[in-house]
Design a protein around this motif. Structure first.
Motif, PDB file in Angstrom:
ATOM      1  N   TYR A  37       0.837  -1.244   0.056  1.00  0.00           N
ATOM      2  CA  TYR A  37      -0.058  -0.075  -0.007  1.00  0.00           C
ATOM      3  C   TYR A  37       0.886   1.164   0.048  1.00  0.00           C
ATOM      4  CZ  TYR A  37      -3.280   3.533   1.633  1.00  0.00           C
ATOM      5  OH  TYR A  37      -4.147   4.685   1.839  1.00  0.00           O
ATOM      6  N   LYS A  72       3.916   6.858  -5.155  1.00  0.00           N
ATOM      7  CA  LYS A  72       4.242   7.216  -6.556  1.00  0.00           C
ATOM      8  C   LYS A  72       4.749   8.428  -7.063  1.00  0.00           C
ATOM      9  CE  LYS A  72       1.380   6.698 -10.205  1.00  0.00           C
ATOM     10  NZ  LYS A  72       0.368   6.377 -10.835  1.00  0.00           N
ATOM     11  N   LYS A 129       2.457   1.989  -3.227  1.00  0.00           N
ATOM     12  CA  LYS A 129       1.509   2.600  -4.113  1.00  0.00           C
ATOM     13  C   LYS A 129       1.519   4.014  -3.872  1.00  0.00           C
ATOM     14  CE  LYS A 129      -1.775  -0.517  -4.406  1.00  0.00           C
ATOM     15  NZ  LYS A 129      -3.276  -1.018  -4.140  1.00  0.00           N
TER      16      LYS A 129
END
Lengths: 256, 206
Positions: free
Chosen positions: A61, A67, A64
């Motif tokens: 998580y 990014k 992600k």
């Protein structure tokens, strides 16, 4: 998008009081940002990983969520080693002209340091601060003597972001129903400008209504929070450990 | 436009923090309690507007809107932008704590300049309005890019290459931001001229 997924978990970090978390993240982040040795930076990185683990946040998580950080770092890795005209590490013939693309060692080192630092600092922020509800951040800031007005402003802004975002989606939907397709032309820019303008108009109108409603309910410039936090033993121990570790690391860095 | 964490030197971070504290304090002082809700909700609109992506060829850029915020809020833009950036860090991990000061300065100082230089030209029924706000929007973006680049440059003189690249990369953004600011201000003048910040503010008094 604006749900506080991280805040609703059970872990040691979640039991700390907001003040402790804000102060510890400040100390750790600045210490990491000012450090300049790979060894010490590595230790800060491990600490940030440990904090993420302690806050029981899923690593995938986090990756992600990171990014935007990675994108910025990618840019740094592409540009910096090539523009840093210092001790050359490697020369790559560039289109067989007399020019060379050169990679410099200090440039690469700096890239590695920046990468380590920025990931560490963001991880510290996520594990300690982003695991609170925004209301408790406001509460914590208030207890740390941030002015009433600022806390009020931050909390109010937070409260109305999802409302205004909803308005934005409505406007965008309306534009799409009328056959709007975003392209690279003046018409698209004008449409977006009108959408943004309409957002400001609706925000201002809503502000008027909200303020009137608040005055009706006896708003006197003070903002009360319902969450109360006692500074528990755990918080004290935590902040003491963070202080000790940082102090120790700063000493080591000065000593090496 | 965000400077990532871990790049800046201690001096630059400290300078950013000091300027932010001064700016936010002065800004807050100019907001009365009957205006603070307005500033806060405009700040949320600023946050949402910066999520709007516009196409530019095959790629897209997001709006910055700091020129618009400056023209709408005046000094109050400083605390409003600070709040929005804090929330961005919180929601999107664009940054942590150490870059917050510098990032606020990068966004808010151009907003303030835009307010002081261009707001006298922006009036209803004035043909200059579009032109002034076009230049204002482009100028605010340009200033942000320059502040961004110079904070890198002050950190390390060898960042010069990257700093120039950043300014160059922002030229198309400046043009787009100019058009968007121009159209947006014209639109606001037409439909809701009360929104602009005036010293003897009539917005909240009625």
């Amino acid at each position: 998008m604006f749900d506080e997924i991280l805040a609703h978990k059970n872990s040691i970090i979640h039991e700390l009081d907001p003040r402790t978390r804000i102060i510890s993240s400040l100390i750790l982040s600045f210490a990491a940002a000012l450090s300049d040795k790979f060894l010490i930076l590595g230790i800060y990185f491990l600490i940030s990983l440990a904090l993420i683990y302690m806050a029981s946040i899923d690593f995938f998580y986090i990756i992600k969520r990171l990014k935007p950080v990675f994108l910025f770092l990618l840019m740094i890795w592409i540009i910096l080693p090539l523009t840093f005209q210092d001790k050359m590490f490697l020369k790559i013939p560039f289109f067989s002209f007399s020019k060379f693309l050169t990679l410099s060692i200090p440039g690469l080192e700096l890239c590695a340091k920046i990468t380590l630092k920025s990931i560490t600092i963001v991880l510290i922020f996520v594990s300690l601060v982003a695991t609170m509800t925004f209301a408790s951040i406001g509460n914590g800031l208030h207890k740390l003597f941030v002015s009433d007005k600022m806390v009020f402003l931050i909390l109010m802004t937070y409260r109305y972001i999802s409302v205004i975002e909803h308005e934005y989606k409505k406007l965008l939907r309306a534009a799409k129903f009328r056959g709007f397709k975003p392209r690279t032309n003046l018409h698209s820019y004008r449409t977006y400008a009108y959408i943004a303008g309409m957002l400001f108009v609706r925000a201002s109108n809503r502000a008027k209504r909200v303020y009137q409603a608040m005055v009706c309910r006896g708003f006197n410039g003070k903002f009360y929070t319902l969450d109360t936090f006692d500074s528990s033993k755990l918080s004290l121990i935590f902040i003491f450990i963070i202080f000790a570790i940082t102090f120790f690391l700063v000493l080591i860095e000065a000593w090496i | 436009m965000h400077i990532s964490e871990g790049i800046l030197s201690g001096e630059v971070m400290a300078a950013g923090a000091v300027f932010t504290i001064i700016g936010v304090t002065l800004g807050l002082r100019k907001i009365d309690y009957n205006r603070i809700v307005h500033v806060a909700i405009i700040a949320s609109a600023f946050f949402v507007a910066s999520l709007i992506h516009v196409n530019i060829g095959p790629s897209s850029v997001h709006l910055i809107c700091n020129g618009i915020i400056g023209l709408l809020l005046g000094w109050a833009a400083f605390p409003a932008i600070f709040a929005a950036l804090l929330l961005q860090a919180f929601f999107f991990q664009y940054g942590g704590i150490t870059g917050l000061g510098v990032n606020t300065v990068i966004m808010a100082v151009p907003a303030l300049l835009c307010y002081y230089i261009f707001s006298p030209f922006i009036k209803k029924d004035s043909k200059l309005s579009f032109f002034a706000s076009f230049i204002g929007g482009a100028f605010a973006t340009f200033c942000s890019a320059v502040l961004f680049a110079s904070s890198l440059w002050f950190t390390e003189k060898k960042f010069f290459g990257i700093a120039i690249t950043i300014i160059a990369a922002h030229i198309p953004v400046m043009i787009i931001e100019g058009f968007v600011t121009g159209f947006c201000i014209l639109f606001l003048l037409k439909v809701y001229p009360e929104i602009f910040y005036q010293k003897n503010d009539s917005l909240q008094k009625n």
